[in-house]
Design a protein around this motif. Structure first.
Motif, PDB file in Angstrom:
ATOM      1  N   ILE A  33       0.830  -1.209   0.000  1.00 31.98           N
ATOM      2  CA  ILE A  33       0.000   0.000   0.000  1.00 31.98           C
ATOM      3  C   ILE A  33       0.865   1.261   0.000  1.00 31.98           C
ATOM      4  N   ARG A  34       0.379   2.275  -0.690  1.00 25.84           N
ATOM      5  CA  ARG A  34       1.027   3.592  -0.711  1.00 25.84           C
ATOM      6  C   ARG A  34       0.066   4.582  -0.058  1.00 25.84           C
ATOM      7  N   TRP A  35       0.494   5.205   1.031  1.00 27.64           N
ATOM      8  CA  TRP A  35      -0.358   6.080   1.846  1.00 27.64           C
ATOM      9  C   TRP A  35       0.208   7.495   1.777  1.00 27.64           C
ATOM     10  N   HIS A  36      -0.535   8.415   1.168  1.00 22.08           N
ATOM     11  CA  HIS A  36      -0.068   9.790   0.935  1.00 22.08           C
ATOM     12  C   HIS A  36      -0.734  10.753   1.908  1.00 22.08           C
ATOM     13  N   LEU A  37       0.080  11.474   2.682  1.00 25.46           N
ATOM     14  CA  LEU A  37      -0.435  12.473   3.616  1.00 25.46           C
ATOM     15  C   LEU A  37       0.126  13.841   3.255  1.00 25.46           C
ATOM     16  N   PRO A  38      -0.741  14.846   3.123  1.00 25.77           N
ATOM     17  CA  PRO A  38      -0.294  16.187   2.755  1.00 25.77           C
ATOM     18  C   PRO A  38       0.297  16.925   3.948  1.00 25.77           C
ATOM     19  N   GLY A  39       0.783  18.097   3.687  1.00 24.01           N
ATOM     20  CA  GLY A  39       1.189  18.992   4.763  1.00 24.01           C
ATOM     21  C   GLY A  39       2.676  19.071   4.976  1.00 24.01           C
ATOM     22  N   ARG A  40       2.985  19.799   6.028  1.00 22.79           N
ATOM     23  CA  ARG A  40       4.373  20.000   6.454  1.00 22.79           C
ATOM     24  C   ARG A  40       4.454  19.668   7.933  1.00 22.79           C
ATOM     25  N   ASN A  41       4.407  18.390   8.218  1.00 19.30           N
ATOM     26  CA  ASN A  41       4.475  17.926   9.596  1.00 19.30           C
ATOM     27  C   ASN A  41       5.182  16.574   9.613  1.00 19.30           C
ATOM     28  N   LEU A  43       4.207  13.660   9.979  1.00 21.12           N
ATOM     29  CA  LEU A  43       3.499  12.536   9.382  1.00 21.12           C
ATOM     30  C   LEU A  43       3.367  12.666   7.864  1.00 21.12           C
ATOM     31  N   SER A  44       3.659  13.843   7.327  1.00 18.65           N
ATOM     32  CA  SER A  44       3.499  14.114   5.894  1.00 18.65           C
ATOM     33  C   SER A  44       4.407  13.230   5.052  1.00 18.65           C
ATOM     34  N   GLY A  45       3.947  13.001   3.831  1.00 22.31           N
ATOM     35  CA  GLY A  45       4.756  12.255   2.880  1.00 22.31           C
ATOM     36  C   GLY A  45       4.044  11.001   2.428  1.00 22.31           C
ATOM     37  N   THR A  46       4.794  10.141   1.755  1.00 24.03           N
ATOM     38  CA  THR A  46       4.260   8.877   1.260  1.00 24.03           C
ATOM     39  C   THR A  46       4.854   7.740   2.076  1.00 24.03           C
ATOM     40  N   HIS A  47       3.980   6.942   2.626  1.00 24.48           N
ATOM     41  CA  HIS A  47       4.370   5.785   3.435  1.00 24.48           C
ATOM     42  C   HIS A  47       4.069   4.545   2.589  1.00 24.48           C
ATOM     43  N   VAL A  48       5.076   3.704   2.382  1.00 24.56           N
ATOM     44  CA  VAL A  48       4.939   2.568   1.473  1.00 24.56           C
ATOM     45  C   VAL A  48       5.030   1.261   2.251  1.00 24.56           C
ATOM     46  N   ARG A  95      -3.229  22.500  21.460  1.00 21.46           N
ATOM     47  CA  ARG A  95      -3.712  22.620  20.085  1.00 21.46           C
ATOM     48  C   ARG A  95      -4.708  21.504  19.776  1.00 21.46           C
ATOM     49  N   SER A  96      -5.734  21.855  18.990  1.00 18.56           N
ATOM     50  CA  SER A  96      -6.713  20.851  18.595  1.00 18.56           C
ATOM     51  C   SER A  96      -7.336  21.259  17.267  1.00 18.56           C
ATOM     52  N   PHE A  97      -8.014  20.313  16.653  1.00 22.59           N
ATOM     53  CA  PHE A  97      -8.770  20.620  15.445  1.00 22.59           C
ATOM     54  C   PHE A  97      -9.957  19.689  15.325  1.00 22.59           C
ATOM     55  N   ALA A  98     -10.951  20.163  14.572  1.00 19.21           N
ATOM     56  CA  ALA A  98     -12.092  19.367  14.125  1.00 19.21           C
ATOM     57  C   ALA A  98     -12.299  19.812  12.685  1.00 19.21           C
ATOM     58  N   ILE A  99     -11.917  18.955  11.745  1.00 19.68           N
ATOM     59  CA  ILE A  99     -11.893  19.329  10.332  1.00 19.68           C
ATOM     60  C   ILE A  99     -12.629  18.289   9.490  1.00 19.68           C
ATOM     61  N   THR A 100     -12.834  18.640   8.231  1.00 21.76           N
ATOM     62  CA  THR A 100     -13.437  17.726   7.275  1.00 21.76           C
ATOM     63  C   THR A 100     -12.370  17.283   6.292  1.00 21.76           C
ATOM     64  N   ASP A 101     -12.293  15.994   6.057  1.00 23.41           N
ATOM     65  CA  ASP A 101     -11.347  15.424   5.099  1.00 23.41           C
ATOM     66  C   ASP A 101     -12.120  14.659   4.026  1.00 23.41           C
ATOM     67  N   VAL A 102     -11.488  14.535   2.872  1.00 17.38           N
ATOM     68  CA  VAL A 102     -11.929  13.604   1.850  1.00 17.38           C
ATOM     69  C   VAL A 102     -10.786  12.607   1.672  1.00 17.38           C
ATOM     70  N   HIS A 103     -11.092  11.344   1.852  1.00 20.03           N
ATOM     71  CA  HIS A 103     -10.116  10.276   1.658  1.00 20.03           C
ATOM     72  C   HIS A 103     -10.425   9.580   0.339  1.00 20.03           C
ATOM     73  N   VAL A 104      -9.401   9.369  -0.451  1.00 22.38           N
ATOM     74  CA  VAL A 104      -9.546   8.695  -1.734  1.00 22.38           C
ATOM     75  C   VAL A 104      -8.709   7.424  -1.685  1.00 22.38           C
ATOM     76  N   CYS A 105      -9.342   6.306  -1.993  1.00 20.64           N
ATOM     77  CA  CYS A 105      -8.648   5.018  -2.023  1.00 20.64           C
ATOM     78  C   CYS A 105      -8.689   4.465  -3.441  1.00 20.64           C
ATOM     79  N   TRP A 116      -5.111   8.585  -0.423  1.00 22.57           N
ATOM     80  CA  TRP A 116      -4.773  10.010  -0.395  1.00 22.57           C
ATOM     81  C   TRP A 116      -5.691  10.699   0.609  1.00 22.57           C
ATOM     82  N   ASP A 117      -5.128  11.620   1.384  1.00 21.37           N
ATOM     83  CA  ASP A 117      -5.885  12.419   2.340  1.00 21.37           C
ATOM     84  C   ASP A 117      -5.910  13.860   1.844  1.00 21.37           C
ATOM     85  N   THR A 118      -7.082  14.472   1.829  1.00 25.03           N
ATOM     86  CA  THR A 118      -7.199  15.904   1.571  1.00 25.03           C
ATOM     87  C   THR A 118      -8.014  16.494   2.711  1.00 25.03           C
ATOM     88  N   THR A 119      -7.705  17.707   3.100  1.00 27.74           N
ATOM     89  CA  THR A 119      -8.348  18.297   4.274  1.00 27.74           C
ATOM     90  C   THR A 119      -8.794  19.718   3.992  1.00 27.74           C
TER      91      THR A 119
END
Length: 130
Positions: A33-41, A43-48, A95-105, A116-119
Motif C-alpha cells: 500500500i502507498r499512503w499519501h499524507l499532505p502537509g508539512r508535519n 506525518l506528511s509524505g508517502t508511506h509505502v 492545540r486541537s482541530f475538528a476538520i473535514t477530510d476527503v479520503h480517496v482510495c 490520499w488524504d485531503t483536508t
C-alpha cells in the motif's frame, strides 16, 4: 440499492482502525500500500507498505495523545476507487482541530492499494501533528 462492496470494505477498515485492529487491516490493505499524507508535519509524505503505514499510525496516536478520531459521514465507491467524506478531530497539548477530510482510495484486487488524504484546514492539521 445495496452499497458497493468496496464501500462496505472501506467502512469496515475505518471500524478496524478505530479499534486498533491491525489484523483486520491486513485483510484490507495491499501489502505494498502507498499512503499519501499532505502537509508539512512529521506525518506528511508517502508511506509505502503496511509496516510503514502502521508505524505512522502509531506516531499519529502518540502525537495526538490517543485523541485522533474519524467520523465517517459518506462513502462512495465504484470498481476502482472509494471516496469517503469524514470528520476528523485530534488534539496535542493545547492545540486541537475538528476538520473535514476527503479520503480517496484506489482499489486493486479487492484491497486498498493507495490512499490520499485531503483536508479543509491543512494549517490546523500541521499545528497538531507538528
Amino acid at each position: 440499492m445495496s452499497e458497493h462492496p468496496h464501500a462496505t470494505l472501506v467502512r469496515e477498515a475505518y471500524d478496524a482502525f478505530a479499534k486498533g485492529d491491525l489484523a483486520a487491516l491486513d485483510e484490507v490493505f495491499a501489502e505494498d500500500i502507498r499512503w499519501h499524507l499532505p502537509g508539512r508535519n512529521q506525518l506528511s509524505g508517502t508511506h509505502v507498505g503496511r509496516a510503514a503505514v502502521y508505524e505512522m499510525f502509531g506516531r499519529l496516536m502518540t502525537v495526538t495523545e490517543g485523541s485522533f478520531r474519524i467520523e465517517v459521514r459518506t462513502v462512495l465507491a465504484d470498481d476502482d476507487h472509494v471516496l469517503a467524506l469524514v470528520g476528523v478531530s485530534a488534539r496535542s497539548g493545547e492545540r486541537s482541530f475538528a476538520i473535514t477530510d476527503v479520503h480517496v482510495c484506489r482499489m486493486e484486487h479487492g484491497r486498498i492499494a493507495e490512499f490520499w488524504d485531503t483536508t479543509d484546514d491543512q494549517y490546523a492539521a500541521d499545528a497538531v501533528f507538528g
